[in-house]
Design an enzyme around this catalytic site. Structure first.
Site, short mmCIF file in Angstrom:
data_model
loop_
_atom_site.label_atom_id
_atom_site.label_comp_id
_atom_site.label_asym_id
_atom_site.label_seq_id
_atom_site.Cartn_x
_atom_site.Cartn_y
_atom_site.Cartn_z
N LYS A 1 0.85 -1.20 0.00
CA LYS A 1 0.00 0.00 0.00
C LYS A 1 0.88 1.24 0.00
CE LYS A 1 0.86 1.48 4.35
NZ LYS A 1 1.74 2.64 4.54
N ASP B 1 -2.42 -0.71 10.23
CA ASP B 1 -2.93 -0.61 8.86
C ASP B 1 -3.41 -1.94 8.29
OD1 ASP B 1 -0.33 -1.52 8.79
OD2 ASP B 1 0.46 0.18 7.66
#
EC number: 2.7.1.148
Length: 288
Positions: free
Chosen positions: A8, A132
């Site tokens: 990401k 995350d």
């Protein structure tokens, strides 16, 4: 069973201040990209983990085993499993490699044992695995608030391209946040949706990354691009709208810049809520 464990990017990251629990309040824009690790899972006679390209990660503390332990506690299923990971995401790169592996492992276990856990259940479990990690149970584009673990899904598509620049040395997230000064934080009334407030503290710790960004800014100076740090680093990335590639002049300049700089060109990737991120992405598996 085979799964893409995507990296990401933080397209922006704003630090709003320090919380009462001593963590930092942030708002960030997460984007999954078509580059990552490949995870393979099979039922076995004993638990095992093989990590190609990073055998030092074959330890009980690997985030995959944390997912396995959590899944077993939640479902009561204790059948041994065998994992094979082709590692492409560097450690300490700001690309959430460990968090992505944890999320992908949780999804894979749900698939192989047909336990029928919903995305909501897995996202809730993922909050126990990393800040995350819950993001990966979104569609691949989301805002992260609080410490970054509270996810607000975004439905709009992003037509961007990204060029990644890795570092031979990672940055510890804890060290980056420990270096944050009050002057580094954003005002709640004046958020900039391209900046990363961790850049200044990280660059104070890592002058080489600051110099590398300046070098990239000079190299890409003739193109309308954004250059920034993802997460706490150490990966820098160039972001530009994909439509630029339709202009032959821009396309040639982009190709030249990518070639000269040795960057890795990739794109956004989205997830269908009923499936996982596609393993058949050409750019994601080019290095495997």
């Amino acid at each position: 069973m085979h799964f893409l464990s995507p990296a990401k990017l933080n397209l922006f990251l704003q630090i709003l201040g320090r919380r009462e629990d001593d963590f930092h309040e942030i708002v960030t824009r997460y984007q999954a990209i078509a580059f990552g690790d490949q995870l393979s899972l099979s039922i076995s006679s004993r638990d095992s983990l093989q990590v190609i390209n990073a055998c030092h990660l074959e330890t009980p503390s690997n985030s995959i085993w944390k997912s396995v332990a959590l899944f077993r506690r939640y479902t009561g299923i204790t059948t041994p499993v065998s994992w094979r990971v082709v590692k492409q995401i560097p450690v300490g790169a700001g690309l959430a490699g460990g968090s992505s592996n944890a999320a992908t492992a949780l999804f894979a276990l749900n698939q192989i044992f047909k336990t029928g856990l919903s995305d909501e259940e897995m996202r809730s479990l993922a909050e126990q695995l990393g800040v995350d990690t819950p993001f990966f149970f979104s569609t691949g584009a989301a805002l992260g608030v609080a410490r970054g673990e509270k996810i607000i899904a975004l439905e709009e598509s992003v037509s961007d391209r990204y060029v990644l620049y890795f570092s031979s040395e990672g940055v510890l997230t804890s060290r980056a946040f420990a270096a944050v000064q009050p002057s580094d934080c954003s005002s709640r009334k004046n958020l900039e949706y391209t900046q990363n407030d961790l850049e200044k503290p990280v660059f104070r710790l890592r002058l080489d990354l600051k110099e590398k960004k300046h070098w990239l800014e000079n190299l890409w100076a003739e193109l309308p691009v954004h250059i920034g740090l993802t997460g706490s680093g150490a990966t820098l990335f160039v972001r530009y709208p994909e439509i630029l590639e339709e202009d032959l002049s821009y396309a040639a300049q982009i190709q030249r810049a990518v070639t000269l700089s040795g960057g890795l060109l990739t794109s956004p990737i989205r997830r269908d809520p009923t499936a996982w991120y596609s393993i058949y992405s050409e750019s994601a598996l080019a290095a495997t």
